[in-house]
Scaffold this motif. Structure first.
Motif, PDB file in Angstrom:
ATOM      1  N   ILE A  26       0.983  -3.415   4.092  1.00 56.96           N
ATOM      2  CA  ILE A  26       0.078  -4.035   3.403  1.00 56.96           C
ATOM      3  C   ILE A  26      -1.411  -3.332   3.453  1.00 56.96           C
ATOM      4  CG2 ILE A  26      -1.360  -5.965   2.483  1.00 56.96           C
ATOM      5  CD1 ILE A  26       1.298  -5.716   1.262  1.00 56.96           C
ATOM      6  N   ASN A  27      -1.687  -3.136   5.090  1.00 58.70           N
ATOM      7  CA  ASN A  27      -2.826  -2.570   5.673  1.00 58.70           C
ATOM      8  C   ASN A  27      -2.967  -1.219   5.230  1.00 58.70           C
ATOM      9  OD1 ASN A  27      -5.060  -4.139   7.732  1.00 58.70           O
ATOM     10  ND2 ASN A  27      -3.118  -5.236   7.594  1.00 58.70           N
ATOM     11  N   ALA A  28      -1.829  -0.425   5.372  1.00 57.02           N
ATOM     12  CA  ALA A  28      -1.846   1.109   5.127  1.00 57.02           C
ATOM     13  C   ALA A  28      -2.041   1.381   3.741  1.00 57.02           C
ATOM     14  CB  ALA A  28      -0.497   1.653   5.682  1.00 57.02           C
ATOM     15  N   LEU A  29      -1.594   0.431   2.862  1.00 55.93           N
ATOM     16  CA  LEU A  29      -1.693   0.873   1.383  1.00 55.93           C
ATOM     17  C   LEU A  29      -3.189   0.331   0.778  1.00 55.93           C
ATOM     18  CD1 LEU A  29       1.681  -0.923  -0.172  1.00 55.93           C
ATOM     19  CD2 LEU A  29       1.202   1.656   0.367  1.00 55.93           C
ATOM     20  N   ALA A  30      -3.734  -0.511   1.675  1.00 51.15           N
ATOM     21  CA  ALA A  30      -4.896  -1.170   1.235  1.00 51.15           C
ATOM     22  C   ALA A  30      -6.148  -0.180   1.704  1.00 51.15           C
ATOM     23  CB  ALA A  30      -5.362  -2.382   1.589  1.00 51.15           C
ATOM     24  N   ALA A  31      -5.667   0.798   2.626  1.00 44.87           N
ATOM     25  CA  ALA A  31      -6.744   1.545   3.201  1.00 44.87           C
ATOM     26  C   ALA A  31      -6.802   2.997   2.514  1.00 44.87           C
ATOM     27  CB  ALA A  31      -6.331   1.772   4.819  1.00 44.87           C
ATOM     28  N   CYS A  32      -5.902   3.437   1.915  1.00 47.29           N
ATOM     29  CA  CYS A  32      -5.715   4.682   1.369  1.00 47.29           C
ATOM     30  C   CYS A  32      -6.178   4.975  -0.037  1.00 47.29           C
ATOM     31  CB  CYS A  32      -4.198   5.002   1.735  1.00 47.29           C
ATOM     32  SG  CYS A  32      -3.195   4.394   0.367  1.00 47.29           S
ATOM     33  N   ASP A  33      -6.191   6.395  -0.241  1.00 43.98           N
ATOM     34  CA  ASP A  33      -6.734   6.820  -1.371  1.00 43.98           C
ATOM     35  C   ASP A  33      -5.364   7.444  -2.180  1.00 43.98           C
ATOM     36  OD1 ASP A  33      -9.363   6.802  -0.854  1.00 43.98           O
ATOM     37  OD2 ASP A  33      -8.970   8.598   0.583  1.00 43.98           O
TER      38      ASP A  33
END
Length: 261
Positions: A139-146
């Protein structure tokens, strides 16, 4: 600063190889790159010659101290690799406990985004290696990316993992009121095998808009590069797998290139 997350809910499809190879190619183009390992198995760190057990800190420490995050704390856990202009935010096995110990706390899904914002002045690109499990780390990785890059091994079982990943992107995106842009990348393709050819045909038919137009071939030089703890682009720039990833990078960097939603 561009932030790409490499993710799939199946292991062994080439996520870490994709992160390391794209990172190395970006460095060769003059980018300052941060590779982020969110997988408790720490494969990205081991690939780059970094043993997490020998480090004083890791991404886990940033999660554990998320209520008092500052630039000094973030910089203290980022380590250089043997490749100039490529740094690593390392994982540790303790990350496996996050969902149980901290996952229910408010704001846990945006910690990595906050971390990367603090070091945005230092890097031109960030690549995030994901665990194959839906949890607080993904979830963190998805929220942080473009953008999301989804490597898919060209074999039947990997296609099932891809379907789960696409459903996850849809589910998480709907909960946040967004649509995640993603590119599907066929990996470990062997044109001599019926399984690879059939899998590629299935991908083309089911995901025509999201599928990258080419493939990453099977290449033993990837394994050799990992043993040397170097990005494949720095180990053997002429390898056919590296050349394929270079084409993928062109597509990812071009707003009009590559398949995406």
């Amino acid at each position: 600063m561009q932030v790409w997350t490499v993710s799939n809910q199946k292991g062994g499809v080439g996520k870490t190889t994709t992160v390391v190879t794209l990172a190395g190619l970006l460095v060769k183009r003059g980018y300052r790159v941060l590779a982020v390992d969110t997988d408790p198995q720490a494969s990205l760190g081991y690939y780059l010659g970094v043993d997490p057990d020998e480090l004083p800190g890791s991404l886990f420490d940033l999660f554990r101290g998320h209520d008092r995050l500052d630039l000094a704390q973030v910089e203290s856990v980022i380590v250089p690799t043997g490749t100039p202009q490529l740094d690593l935010l390392p994982a540790s096995t303790a990350l496996a406990t996050l969902d149980r110990t901290l996952g229910t706390q408010d704001g846990m899904g945006l910690i990595l985004k906050r971390v990367l914002a603090m070091v945005a002045h230092r890097y031109d690109a960030v690549l995030i290696d994901c665990p194959p499990v839906l949890g607080v780390l993904m979830i963190n990785a998805l929220a942080a990316c473009d953008r999301i890059v989804v490597p898919v091994q060209t074999e039947f079982l990997a296609l099932k993992g891809l379907d789960r990943m696409v459903r996850t992107l849809d589910m998480v995106g709907r909960s946040k009121g967004i649509r995640y842009p993603f590119t599907i990348v066929p990996t470990m393709f062997d044109k001599r095998t019926r399984a690879s050819l059939q899998a590629l045909t299935a991908l083309t038919q089911k995901y025509p808009r999201e599928l990258w137009h080419s493939v990453i071939p099977v290449d033993t030089r990837f394994r050799d590069a990992s043993q040397a703890h170097l990005p494949p682009s720095h180990f053997d720039a002429g390898a056919r797998g590296v050349q394929a990833y270079d084409q993928l990078l062109d597509a990812l960097l071009d707003p009009q290139g590559g398949a995406h939603v």
